[in-house]
Design an enzyme around this catalytic site. Structure first.
Site, PDB file in Angstrom:
ATOM      1  N   TRP A 101       0.834  -1.215   0.000  1.00 17.26           N
ATOM      2  CA  TRP A 101       0.000   0.000   0.000  1.00 17.26           C
ATOM      3  C   TRP A 101       0.859   1.252   0.000  1.00 17.26           C
ATOM      4  O   TRP A 101       0.544   2.228  -0.684  1.00 17.26           O
ATOM      5  CB  TRP A 101      -0.984  -0.021   1.158  1.00 17.26           C
ATOM      6  CG  TRP A 101      -1.962  -1.146   1.060  1.00 17.26           C
ATOM      7  CD1 TRP A 101      -2.117  -2.186   1.940  1.00 17.26           C
ATOM      8  CD2 TRP A 101      -2.927  -1.371   0.009  1.00 17.26           C
ATOM      9  NE1 TRP A 101      -3.100  -3.025   1.503  1.00 17.26           N
ATOM     10  CE2 TRP A 101      -3.607  -2.556   0.336  1.00 17.26           C
ATOM     11  CE3 TRP A 101      -3.261  -0.686  -1.162  1.00 17.26           C
ATOM     12  CZ2 TRP A 101      -4.629  -3.076  -0.482  1.00 17.26           C
ATOM     13  CZ3 TRP A 101      -4.264  -1.207  -1.976  1.00 17.26           C
ATOM     14  CH2 TRP A 101      -4.927  -2.385  -1.624  1.00 17.26           C
ATOM     15  N   ASP A 171      -1.417   6.681   6.323  1.00 15.54           N
ATOM     16  CA  ASP A 171      -2.521   5.779   5.971  1.00 15.54           C
ATOM     17  C   ASP A 171      -2.691   4.823   7.157  1.00 15.54           C
ATOM     18  O   ASP A 171      -1.789   4.040   7.460  1.00 15.54           O
ATOM     19  CB  ASP A 171      -2.142   5.018   4.695  1.00 15.54           C
ATOM     20  CG  ASP A 171      -3.141   3.929   4.304  1.00 15.54           C
ATOM     21  OD1 ASP A 171      -4.119   3.696   5.049  1.00 15.54           O
ATOM     22  OD2 ASP A 171      -2.936   3.305   3.243  1.00 15.54           O
ATOM     23  N   LYS A 195     -11.687  -1.904   6.829  1.00 15.30           N
ATOM     24  CA  LYS A 195     -10.831  -2.806   7.583  1.00 15.30           C
ATOM     25  C   LYS A 195     -11.319  -2.864   9.030  1.00 15.30           C
ATOM     26  O   LYS A 195     -11.743  -3.895   9.499  1.00 15.30           O
ATOM     27  CB  LYS A 195      -9.366  -2.340   7.530  1.00 15.30           C
ATOM     28  CG  LYS A 195      -8.841  -2.090   6.127  1.00 15.30           C
ATOM     29  CD  LYS A 195      -8.649  -3.368   5.329  1.00 15.30           C
ATOM     30  CE  LYS A 195      -8.558  -3.151   3.843  1.00 15.30           C
ATOM     31  NZ  LYS A 195      -7.395  -2.450   3.349  1.00 15.30           N
TER      32      LYS A 195
HETATM   33  C1  LIG Z   1      -6.975  -1.953   2.087  1.00 13.91           C
HETATM   34  C2  LIG Z   1      -5.956  -0.885   2.171  1.00 13.91           C
HETATM   35  C3  LIG Z   1      -5.872   0.141   1.212  1.00 13.91           C
HETATM   36  C4  LIG Z   1      -6.772   0.205   0.000  1.00 13.91           C
HETATM   37  O1  LIG Z   1      -8.058   0.530   0.352  1.00 13.91           O
HETATM   38  P1  LIG Z   1      -9.190   0.754  -0.763  1.00 13.91           P
HETATM   39  O2  LIG Z   1     -10.297   1.289   0.050  1.00 13.91           O
HETATM   40  O3  LIG Z   1      -9.452  -0.568  -1.386  1.00 13.91           O
HETATM   41  O4  LIG Z   1      -8.663   1.738  -1.738  1.00 13.91           O
HETATM   42  C5  LIG Z   1      -4.922   1.115   1.401  1.00 13.91           C
HETATM   43  N1  LIG Z   1      -4.103   1.106   2.454  1.00 13.91           N
HETATM   44  C6  LIG Z   1      -4.137   0.132   3.380  1.00 13.91           C
HETATM   45  C7  LIG Z   1      -3.202   0.178   4.530  1.00 13.91           C
HETATM   46  C8  LIG Z   1      -5.066  -0.877   3.271  1.00 13.91           C
HETATM   47  O5  LIG Z   1      -5.103  -1.851   4.199  1.00 13.91           O
END
Ligand SMILES: *Cc1c(COP(=O)(O)O)cnc(C)c1O
Length: 360
Positions: A101, A171, A195
């Protein structure tokens, strides 16, 4: 009705209590004769839902008044572009690459300016967090970017990097609301909600006021400007109403559980059960250096791909879903977010012990 223990990395398990409440309110939300799915986002009823959701996440995280809370679409992945578009005034940013990511965010930023990879753990398949105490931060960097919990590899920063005074952007998709956080350490802290919070389809971006301006990269679409959404209270266009409603319910559940300090304790307790077993097991072992282990995502392997596949198959039959590791890593991964009860982790460990006895 029969519910499984769902170890999915995302979309992931939600608190049963929240699902039941949503079920009860499905046909007739609080006497208005319709579902939240059918409601105008301009109605007073919905305005209350979004206002309460915002107030509750502010309370949970202790978000200072000089930060905006934005409920946006496009998932975490669209933030990979939105962040450079809004912040890259000098067209320079530093990225710490600790997994897929972070790498995707880093690659996306290269479209908008000079994105520097100032540290990486790719040399050891992202199984650790690099030392971030004295990194070569670029003097003109607009920000330093991290992915705080690496969903796929199961690592987490236990200490934030020393950004040498530069803005930190993080993030936190897979550790959102898993523990108390000092928001003032970040310029932007954001995450996809599927998540650890709610259903898929939304990202919550918490952005410091001074970063929300009209001074964005030339050609930035209206929908990609933080200011567009901040000025319109996250309702410039139709928001993901039902997701906001569900997240709001999860915020209330978290408050009822005792808040983020209590969640941190619970999460540490759950993770310890699994990691302690992995450390003593003769068959299974964790793939991450112990000091950087994530309390949320726990990857593990037997060291034998056939046995891994057998474990995934048999665990599924026993009611443990989504334990297969990410396609790029193999093995297994148990995501044990806020809504995974301790009993789920205990049951998994009991199953792993039995599997070990039968297969060693
Ligand atoms: C799942 C995830 C993403 C991507 O998320 P989307 O909503 O599918 O764009 C980005 N960063 C992390 C850390 C993730 O776990």
């Amino acid at each position: 009705m029969s519910r499984v223990y769902n170890f999915s990395a995302g979309p992931a398990v939600l608190p049963e209590e929240v699902l039941r409440e949503a079920q009860e309110e499905m046909m007739d939300y609080r006497g208005c004769g319709m579902s939240v799915m059918e409601m105008s986002h301009r109605s007073k009823m919905f305005q209350n839902i979004i206002d309460e959701a915002e107030a509750d996440i502010r309370e949970l995280m202790g978000i200072p008044s000089n930060y905006k809370v934005l409920f946006l679409q496009g998932g975490a992945s669209l933030q990979f572009a939105m962040i450079p578009m809004n912040l890259m005034k000098n067209r320079v940013a530093d990225y710490i690459v600790t997994g897929q990511w972070a790498k995707k965010a880093y690659q996306e930023a290269q479209k908008y300016g000079k994105a520097n990879k100032i540290a990486s753990s790719e040399d050891k398949t992202f199984s650790y967090i690099p030392d971030c105490s004295d990194l070569p931060i670029s003097p003109d960097a607009d920000y330093v970017y991290i992915c705080e919990n690496n969903t796929i590899y199961g690592t987490k920063y236990k200490q934030l990097p020393n950004t040498k005074g530069k803005l930190l952007v993080a993030d936190v998709s897979s550790c959102f609301l898993s523990e108390p956080v000092d928001v003032t350490k970040y310029g932007i802290i954001y995450g996809g909600v599927q998540k650890n919070i709610g259903p898929a389809g939304m990202v919550i971006s918490i952005v410091r006021d001074d970063l929300i301006t009209d001074d964005v990269l030339e050609g930035t679409p209206t929908m990609m400007k933080f200011k567009t959404h901040a000025d319109a209270g996250s309702m410039y266009n139709t928001p993901n109403c039902y997701c906001i409603y569900m997240c709001g319910k999860v915020f209330k559940w978290l408050k009822k559980m005792g808040g983020l300090e209590v969640m941190k304790q619970r999460n540490e307790e759950k993770a310890k059960i699994l990691y302690d077993f992995l450390d003593e097991s003769k068959l299974f072992h964790g793939t991450v250096v112990p000091e950087d282990r994530s309390p949320m995502n726990v990857p593990f392997v037997t060291g034998n791909a056939e046995l891994d596949a057998k474990f995934v198959k048999e665990s599924k039959e026993a009611g443990f879903e989504n334990l297969k590791g990410h396609r790029t890593v193999g093995g297994m991964r148990a995501s044990i977010y806020n809504a995974m009860p301790k009993e789920g982790v205990e049951a998994l460990v009991a199953f792993m012990k039995k599997f070990e006895e039968e297969n060693l």
